[in-house]
Design an enzyme around this catalytic site. Structure first.
Site, PDB file in Angstrom:
ATOM      1  N   HIS A  61     -12.370  -6.431  -4.345  1.00 23.51           N
ATOM      2  CA  HIS A  61     -11.935  -5.140  -4.892  1.00 23.51           C
ATOM      3  C   HIS A  61     -10.417  -5.055  -4.932  1.00 23.51           C
ATOM      4  CE1 HIS A  61     -11.841  -4.319  -0.555  1.00 23.51           C
ATOM      5  NE2 HIS A  61     -11.037  -3.295  -0.811  1.00 23.51           N
ATOM      6  N   HIS A  63      -7.078  -2.247  -4.677  1.00 22.52           N
ATOM      7  CA  HIS A  63      -6.505  -0.932  -4.370  1.00 22.52           C
ATOM      8  C   HIS A  63      -5.160  -0.848  -5.084  1.00 22.52           C
ATOM      9  CE1 HIS A  63      -9.014   0.689  -1.100  1.00 22.52           C
ATOM     10  NE2 HIS A  63      -9.265  -0.585  -0.838  1.00 22.52           N
ATOM     11  N   TYR A 126       0.841  28.139  -0.862  1.00 21.15           N
ATOM     12  CA  TYR A 126       1.754  28.467  -1.957  1.00 21.15           C
ATOM     13  C   TYR A 126       1.068  29.383  -2.969  1.00 21.15           C
ATOM     14  CZ  TYR A 126       4.517  27.840  -6.179  1.00 21.15           C
ATOM     15  OH  TYR A 126       5.246  28.061  -7.313  1.00 21.15           O
ATOM     16  N   GLN A 130       2.054  33.272  -3.660  1.00 21.18           N
ATOM     17  CA  GLN A 130       2.921  33.173  -4.824  1.00 21.18           C
ATOM     18  C   GLN A 130       3.438  34.537  -5.270  1.00 21.18           C
ATOM     19  OE1 GLN A 130       4.178  30.488  -6.278  1.00 21.18           O
ATOM     20  NE2 GLN A 130       5.324  31.768  -7.652  1.00 21.18           N
TER      21      GLN A 130
END
Length: 146
Positions: A61, A63, A126, A130
């Site tokens: 595999h 990554h 956040y 906001q």
């Protein structure tokens, strides 16, 4: 150096962790094949405008952590990378194509992708606050004018 990239009208930091495997997870990405996959991912990514941040080619595999410009979709990037890599590997190593199990395809059909970015809790906080931040900024602007 900034954590953000810049294009004509956008600042961006779109980082993704992507994992994909050869068909049937065959342990084929070793020796020269693995080295070529590593090299070709760098070459094809650069042609797409994708920056390789981290790359690890295992025997079964891959990554990849990459910065992908917002104008490109992950599916487009993966289609190009997997397609070009398969064509290159089949042409450079013709014995790979002879294996009937491949069925003319080198990679598994799918892939794994996850975003790499700011902590989820920071984003949620956040968003949650906001409106308060906008009101504070409006007050600050009014105080500067008055």
């Amino acid at each position: 150096m900034s954590r953000y990239e810049q294009a004509s009208h956008v600042f961006w930091r779109c980082q993704y962790h992507i994992v994909w495997t050869p068909k049937y997870r065959f342990k084929i990405l070793k020796n020269n094949i693995g080295k070529d996959v590593f090299r070709f991912i760098h070459i094809y990514s650069e042609k797409l405008g994708v920056k390789v941040v981290e790359l690890n080619v295992q025997v079964d595999h891959i990554h990849l952590v990459a910065k992908v410009p917002p104008k490109l979709s992950i599916s487009k990037v993966m289609g190009c990378l997997k397609g070009r890599l398969a064509l290159k590997l089949f042409s450079k190593y013709p014995h790979l194509r002879k294996n009937k199990a491949w069925g003319g395809r080198f990679w598994q059909r799918g892939y794994f992708v996850d975003t790499v970015g700011v902590n989820e809790e920071i984003i949620r906080r956040y968003v949650r606050h906001q409106d308060k931040m906008e009101k504070q900024e409006e007050r600050r602007q009014l105080n500067l004018l008055g």
